[in-house]
Design an enzyme around this catalytic site. Structure first.
Site: not given
Ligand code: NAI
Ligand code: MG
Length: 498
Positions: A167, A192-195, A225, A267, A301, A398
């Protein structure tokens, strides 16, 4: 953050090319353009290019080739040395990485420095130390009557090609959690990192090349994603997905992973309790509760979002909390005095505003949080609500923003029933000087890690992960390494041949 606040090195990196790293080569993405915003100034920092699904296939093939080639044959000592070099490079450039992290994420520079300069290199160094300590066992299997006829062996092998989907929050830390143990185990990785915040990953790709990572050992692909992330989750060439993010996407990944039954570590979200008994320093613990609920502007988180306060001290605690929280500084994340930077995106701010509105509509009392915020930037004031019914949305879902629910209790067992009445089970803490009570309560909280008079400590040796819908598996520690190893049992006839 205004662009001129960036160091020349950080600015030059951000404005440069963010190509994909595939098989040790820099490749221009053939997918969509993704503008990367600075959430403090709402300006575009740079534009990156996503991978096409065909380029994802290339990355997966490059990872497989690495496993079958140079990387797969590398001596475990050299693998450890490589990870140590990588850790040292992260440390060398921690100041630049922290600036990039703050620019793309909005988190305060002070906390970005902690993630980039401390947590992330510590994880790579810790797992570097595991590379030459991965062992199996020898044993006497129960095969036949004569124990001298057979020998059993187990060996631990890398699980294979790993897809790491991370994320936007604290990405240098997330990369420590995903890349360090998987590479230490000898896996080849497609990251793959978050956009929303991919630039730190782009920087790490460059450092991996500088450290001498063999071609294909670490591949970095950019993308959304719903396209590239989903294609990874269902990819037949990927053996394992390790993911941090929302519970909804975690479930989607599990479904997509069913095609080739790839292994999955997740996670996910949390709604962590922070439980305060009367025998504490009320003012000090109230400040600590605020710091752990509002860490990274609540985009963590493990954020302490449900604060259970004993009735005997409730009103004093809330007063201290309100006085402290009203004075927190929300603003430019590059200013040393700032406590809370902006949220990562306009959408996240809107989402959080929706929760604040729902709390008011459902009858919670707002202690603070209505004060004005800077006009430009996705800022939200930290909000404290009391008279929160555990059934309210702010107490159940959340939020990923700076919103605290204070819940009054007097009976320990009823409090624990409420604490555990949630789909999440990530983290939590209990605050008291009574050790018996602390341990009794810690044992009864259904969560992966509990602090006693401390919340959310992150140490490479401390296993971390969620129960229930907060996740599958554990990260950090030896447990985190095991997630990337598979056991092979070999039975050898050492006596008479048949
Ligand atoms: P997300 O779960 O959508 O994004 C996390 C990562 O998953 C990103 O790299 C994204 O590209 C990828 N992704 C998204 N859809 C995917 C799919 N179908 N298949 C594979 N990968 C996919 O999180 P988002 O939308 O950025 O944030 C929404 C909420 O998620 C937050 O408000 C927060 O509640 C939660 N969240 C929790 C995190 C945690 O640390 N546990 C981290 C980030 C978000
Ligand atoms: Mg999403």
């Amino acid at each position: 953050m205004t662009a001129h606040a960036l160091s020349p090195q950080a600015r030059e990196f951000i404005e440069g090319d963010h190509h994909l790293l595939i098989g040790g080569e820099w490749v221009r993405g053939r997918g969509a353009d993704i503008p990367i915003e600075n959430p403090a100034s709402e300006t575009v920092l740079t534009t990156i290019r996503a991978a096409s699904t065909e380029q994802l296939d290339h990355a997966v093939a490059a990872a497989r080739a690495a496993l079958n080639g140079l990387w797969g044959r590398m001596n475990v000592r050299d693998r450890g040395l490589l990870l140590n070099r990588f850790s040292a490079l992260i440390e060398r450039d921690a100041g630049i990485i922290a600036e990039i992290m703050t620019a793309e994420l909005g988190q305060t520079l002070a906390s970005s420095r902690g993630v980039a300069g401390s947590l992330s290199p510590a994880l790579f160094r810790y797992y570097a130390g595991w590379t030459d300590k991965i062992t199996g066992e020898a044993f006497d299997p129960i095969v036949g009557a004569d124990v001298q006829q057979f020998m059993g062996l187990t060996i631990r092998e890398p699980i294979g090609v790993v897809g790491a989907i991370i994320p936007w929050n604290a990405s240098p830390g997330m990369m420590g959690l995903k890349l360090a143990p998987s590479l230490a185990a000898g896996c080849a990785v497609v990251l793959k990192p978050a956009e929303l915040a991919p630039l730190c990953a782009s920087y790490f790709a460059r450092l991996w090349q500088e450290a001498g990572g063999p071609p294909g050992s670490l591949n970095v692909v950019h993308g959304h994603g719903a396209t590239i992330g989903a294609a990874m989750a269902s990819h037949d060439g990927i053996d394992k997905i390790t993911f941090t993010g929302s519970t909804a996407v975690g479930k989607a990944i599990v479904v997509a992973a069913a095609g080739n039954l790839k292994k999955v570590t997740l996670e996910l979200g949390g709604k962590s309790p922070f439980i305060v008994f009367p025998d504490v320093d009320v003012e000090a613990v109230a400040r600590t509760a605020a710091s752990w609920c509002f860490v990274a502007s609540g985009q963590a988180c493990i954020a302490a979002t449900r604060v259970f306060v004993h009735a005997d001290i409730h009103d004093r605690f809330v007063e201290a909390l309100g006085n402290h929280t009203r004075n927190l500084i929300v603003g430019d994340p590059t200013e040393p005095s700032t406590n809370l930077g902006p949220l990562v995106s306009a959408a996240q701010k809107q989402r959080v505003a929706g929760y604040i509105a729902s709390a008011k509509a459902e009858g919670a009392r707002m202690v603070c949080g209505d004060e004005p915020v800077p006009a430009v930037g996705h800022y939200v004031r930290p909000a404290v609500f009391t008279e929160v019914d555990p059934a309210m949305r702010i107490a159940r879902e959340e939020i990923f923003g700076p919103v605290m629910s204070v819940i009054r209790f007097d009976d320990e067992q009823r409090m624990l029933d409420t604490v555990n009445d949630t789909p999440f089970g990530l983290s939590g803490s209990v605050w008291t000087r009574d050790l018996e009570r602390a341990l009794r309560v810690a044992r009864r909280i259904d969560a992966g890690q509990i602090g006693v008079n401390v919340h959310g400590p992150m140490s490479p040796q401390t296993p971390f992960g969620g129960n229930k819908q907060s996740g599958w598996g554990r990260e950090f520690a030896r447990n985190g390494l095991e997630e990337f190893l598979k056991i092979k049992a070999i039975t050898i006839r050492i006596g008479d041949r048949p």
